[in-house]
Design an enzyme around this catalytic site. Sequence first.
Site, PDB file in Angstrom:
ATOM      1  N   LYS A   1       0.817  -1.217   0.000  1.00  0.00           N
ATOM      2  CA  LYS A   1       0.000   0.000   0.000  1.00  0.00           C
ATOM      3  C   LYS A   1       0.852   1.269   0.000  1.00  0.00           C
ATOM      4  CE  LYS A   1      -4.019  -1.990   2.277  1.00  0.00           C
ATOM      5  NZ  LYS A   1      -5.066  -1.753   3.263  1.00  0.00           N
TER       6      LYS A   1
ATOM      7  N   LYS B   1       2.100   2.580   2.463  1.00  0.00           N
ATOM      8  CA  LYS B   1       1.690   3.364   3.635  1.00  0.00           C
ATOM      9  C   LYS B   1       2.125   2.618   4.877  1.00  0.00           C
ATOM     10  CE  LYS B   1      -2.778   3.737   2.694  1.00  0.00           C
ATOM     11  NZ  LYS B   1      -4.184   4.125   2.582  1.00  0.00           N
TER      12      LYS B   1
END
Length: 137
Positions: free
Chosen positions: A46, A48
């Site tokens: 992701k 993230k």
Amino acid sequence: MKKIGYTTGVFDLFHIGHLNVLKRAKLECDYLIVGVTSDELSMSVKNKKPVIPFQERMEIVEAIKFVDEVVPQVNYDKLEAWNNLKFDRMFVGDDWKGTDKWNQIEKEFAELGVEIMYFSYTSHTSSTLLREVLSKI
């Protein structure tokens, strides 16, 4: 015979949507195993880093009464997970239903006698939405 269920997630910024998935999963099995995605896997897929550190997310999920066992998820190899955990049912978000990847996983798991059950996500709450709100404070 005891039905073993398995689901996975990042479970960052734990919210009612997460709780609902775990509650629904537990209704469909006798013993629920939950894979919590590592920070590294989340970063690689992701891009993230979760707000809540991995160890704390593991502890939060372990504290949920619907969860019987928590394991780290360090890759997305579902067959490897099955080889380690021998679950009978796997619970997945319905946004994956009908994708090439999950059609293939369904086929492979059908041969092992594993049922894939798709749950709809809570649309009004998500960690992404919470993250956006928090970034504006």
